[in-house]
Design a protein around this motif. Structure first.
Motif, PDB file in Angstrom:
ATOM      1  N   VAL A  28       7.996 -10.457  37.018  1.00 46.58           N
ATOM      2  CA  VAL A  28       7.244 -11.656  37.374  1.00 46.58           C
ATOM      3  C   VAL A  28       5.744 -11.388  37.292  1.00 46.58           C
ATOM      4  N   LYS A  29       5.305 -10.181  37.631  1.00 45.25           N
ATOM      5  CA  LYS A  29       3.881  -9.864  37.505  1.00 45.25           C
ATOM      6  C   LYS A  29       3.469  -9.793  36.037  1.00 45.25           C
ATOM      7  N   ARG A  30       4.364  -9.294  35.183  1.00 38.48           N
ATOM      8  CA  ARG A  30       4.053  -9.251  33.750  1.00 38.48           C
ATOM      9  C   ARG A  30       3.861 -10.662  33.202  1.00 38.48           C
ATOM     10  N   GLN A  31       4.773 -11.564  33.556  1.00 43.50           N
ATOM     11  CA  GLN A  31       4.660 -12.942  33.090  1.00 43.50           C
ATOM     12  C   GLN A  31       3.405 -13.620  33.632  1.00 43.50           C
ATOM     13  N   ALA A  32       3.099 -13.360  34.893  1.00 44.39           N
ATOM     14  CA  ALA A  32       1.925 -13.997  35.507  1.00 44.39           C
ATOM     15  C   ALA A  32       0.630 -13.476  34.885  1.00 44.39           C
ATOM     16  N   ARG A  33       0.582 -12.191  34.551  1.00 44.40           N
ATOM     17  CA  ARG A  33      -0.615 -11.649  33.895  1.00 44.40           C
ATOM     18  C   ARG A  33      -0.836 -12.299  32.526  1.00 44.40           C
ATOM     19  N   ARG A  34       0.241 -12.514  31.794  1.00 40.45           N
ATOM     20  CA  ARG A  34       0.114 -13.182  30.504  1.00 40.45           C
ATOM     21  C   ARG A  34      -0.356 -14.626  30.696  1.00 40.45           C
ATOM     22  N   ALA A  35       0.156 -15.283  31.728  1.00 36.43           N
ATOM     23  CA  ALA A  35      -0.250 -16.661  31.995  1.00 36.43           C
ATOM     24  C   ALA A  35      -1.726 -16.748  32.370  1.00 36.43           C
ATOM     25  N   ALA A  36      -2.241 -15.697  33.014  1.00 40.12           N
ATOM     26  CA  ALA A  36      -3.637 -15.712  33.455  1.00 40.12           C
ATOM     27  C   ALA A  36      -4.600 -15.802  32.276  1.00 40.12           C
ATOM     28  N   GLN A  37      -4.220 -15.277  31.140  1.00 36.61           N
ATOM     29  CA  GLN A  37      -5.109 -15.270  29.980  1.00 36.61           C
ATOM     30  C   GLN A  37      -5.080 -16.578  29.198  1.00 36.61           C
ATOM     31  N   SER A  38      -4.243 -17.504  29.597  1.00 40.31           N
ATOM     32  CA  SER A  38      -4.147 -18.798  28.924  1.00 40.31           C
ATOM     33  C   SER A  38      -4.808 -19.871  29.781  1.00 40.31           C
TER      34      SER A  38
END
Length: 498
Positions: free
Chosen positions: A190-200
């Motif tokens: 979930v942290k991996r997905q959230a980090r990717r979302a942060a850059q969008s």
């Protein structure tokens, strides 16, 4: 510029005979004494322009931001020296014999003396740097003053920042991804997905049960995004009455309705301009407001309540819900087009029962937070921690925190074991306390894996049935429900393992 003429010699053969000459000679002698013994001198004329500096003063020019002397001399003293009081001496005609001056060059002990002509009119002023921050005699005093000045400056900046944030209704994020405790596969994913979302810059939809940490992740996404310096504005839709939600979101025009603020009110969308708007419990939004939210997200502009003007905004939206949005869409309780507009980057936040391995670390972090708030955390034995890790935690981390706080208040001993923790769990309202889970089986060696697949599946099935029977106290009906099979299938598996 050349310095004033030196004073005449004071040899005994040339002693002056009248008092006026003595005073003039004494003044010139004192001037020469200060010019040589002080850390620097400058003169200003009656218009407060710098007309002369001595050699010692020239060494401060680079620190003041003037590499050339002509950029300093000839200019108004207030424009070249921060916090100067020379113009005050010219205005009042009164000296300032001892003062502390702080500017870009440092902190100094200074004197400022008015200069008068024969008629007694002020025609200029003399500034003398008695000591600077490098001097050994006054260094403790100057250093202490400089420290206090810096502390005052920092406090003023912090206060100004808080006032600005309050005026704009904004606040910075309080959490980062390090605040989301856990290293289990589920937590790491979930942290991996959230980090990717942060850059969008696209909308993010956080899905998960209550108490799983969705708001914390929203803060973390904002803190890791390019908008981190902007405001983070949060709205809990479930906590705001439906009749006030539109004004809360979009703001109001002056006098929009009876009782409204005559100056109008800025809505959360505009307050979040340049940052992130977090819409918590988006599934509770009333249908009438969903269309307006959709339009705001599509057009990037809002219309305050009672106004005919469109106001642009630039905020990244993060929404969260513990409800089943597709089911709400199917029942016509949530707009399908709004769902698709929000569901661009969905992130599912796992419940605590799917990351039991993180519970010991969570207990430690929650205990530290309790101690920070002035409540001593409970001391738990390993068996008590294992018992907590075995529970289903319908309220997730929020429920775990509540149990720890109750344990700290109700415990009769310094260290809580499994038996005491089980009693505390029952007192907290937990209907069924799950037994400690059996230890994870060791990974089989390569030889054990070279068995028929059906045999390995049957073995795992028997282990699952045994754990469920232990959890339900041998109640076969409850065991079948827990495993999601019929009672007939359970009996068949118990009698003849396949």
């Amino acid at each position: 510029m050349a310095s004033p003429d030196p004073a005449p010699s004071m040899a005994s053969s040339s002693l002056p005979r009248d008092a006026a000459s003595v005073l003039e000679l004494a003044a010139r002698s004192m001037f020469d004494l200060f010019a040589s013994a002080s850390e620097g001198m400058l003169l200003v004329d009656r218009e407060a322009r710098v007309v002369w500096i001595n050699d010692q003063y020239r060494r401060y020019l680079p620190a003041l931001g003037f590499p050339r002397e002509e950029d300093f001399v000839g200019h108004p003293v207030s424009s070249v020296i921060e916090n100067t009081q020379m113009h005050q001496v010219l205005k009042t005609g009164k000296p300032i014999l001892i003062d502390l001056l702080t500017n870009r060059a440092g902190t100094f002990v200074v004197s400022r003396i008015p200069l008068r002509d024969d008629q007694g009119d002020v025609i200029g002023a003399l500034g003398i740097v008695l000591f600077d921050q490098t001097g050994t005699r006054m260094q403790p005093l100057v250093a202490k003053f400089g420290q206090l000045q810096q502390q005052l400056h920092d406090a003023q900046q912090q206060l100004a920042a808080k006032r600005t944030a309050s005026a704009h209704g904004a606040r910075q994020s309080r959490y980062t991804f390090a605040s989301f405790v856990g290293s289990s596969p589920a937590a790491s994913e979930v942290k991996r997905q959230a980090r990717r979302a942060a850059q969008s810059g696209s909308p993010v939809l956080l899905l998960g049960e209550t108490g799983t940490g969705k708001e914390l992740l929203a803060h973390a996404i904002h803190a890791a995004s390019p908008r981190a310096e902007g405001p983070f504005v949060s709205v809990n839709i479930a906590a705001v009455p439906d009749t006030l939600l539109e004004a809360e979101f979009f703001g109001t025009a002056p006098g929009a309705y009876t009782g409204a603020d005559r100056k109008g009110r800025v809505g959360k969308f505009k307050l979040a301009d340049g940052g992130t708007l977090f819409l918590d419990e988006i599934g509770d939004m009333p249908p009438g407001l969903q269309a307006k939210l959709l339009r705001a997200l599509q057009e990037g502009e809002i219309e305050p309540l009672g106004s005919n003007q469109l106001v642009p905004f630039n905020a990244r939206v993060i929404a969260a819900t513990s409800r089943d949005l597709p089911a709400l869409v199917a029942r016509g309780q949530f707009r399908e087009d709004l769902y698709y507009r929000l569901n661009v980057l969905p992130v599912r936040v796992p419940p605590l029962r799917e990351r039991r391995g993180d519970i010991p670390a969570l207990i430690e972090v929650l205990g530290e937070d309790m101690a920070h708030r002035g409540s001593p955390p409970p001391e738990l034995g390993e068996d008590a921690v294992a018992l907590l890790a075995a529970q289903h935690w319908r309220g997730n981390i929020r429920e775990l925190r509540n149990v720890l706080e109750q344990a700290a208040l109700r415990a009769d001993s310094d260290r809580i074991d499994a038996a005491q923790m089980e009693a505390l769990l029952r007192q907290s309202g937990l209907a069924q306390v799950q037994p400690v889970l059996p230890p994870e089986p060791a990974l089989p060696d390569a030889g054990a894996l070279l068995r028929p697949l059906g045999e390995q599946v049957a073995e795992l099935e028997q282990r699952a049935i045994a754990a469920a029977l232990q959890a339900t106290g041998g109640n076969k009906l409850a065991t079948a429900r827990l495993l999601g099979v019929s009672r007939a299938t359970l009996y068949q598996r118990l009698q003849t393992p396949e």
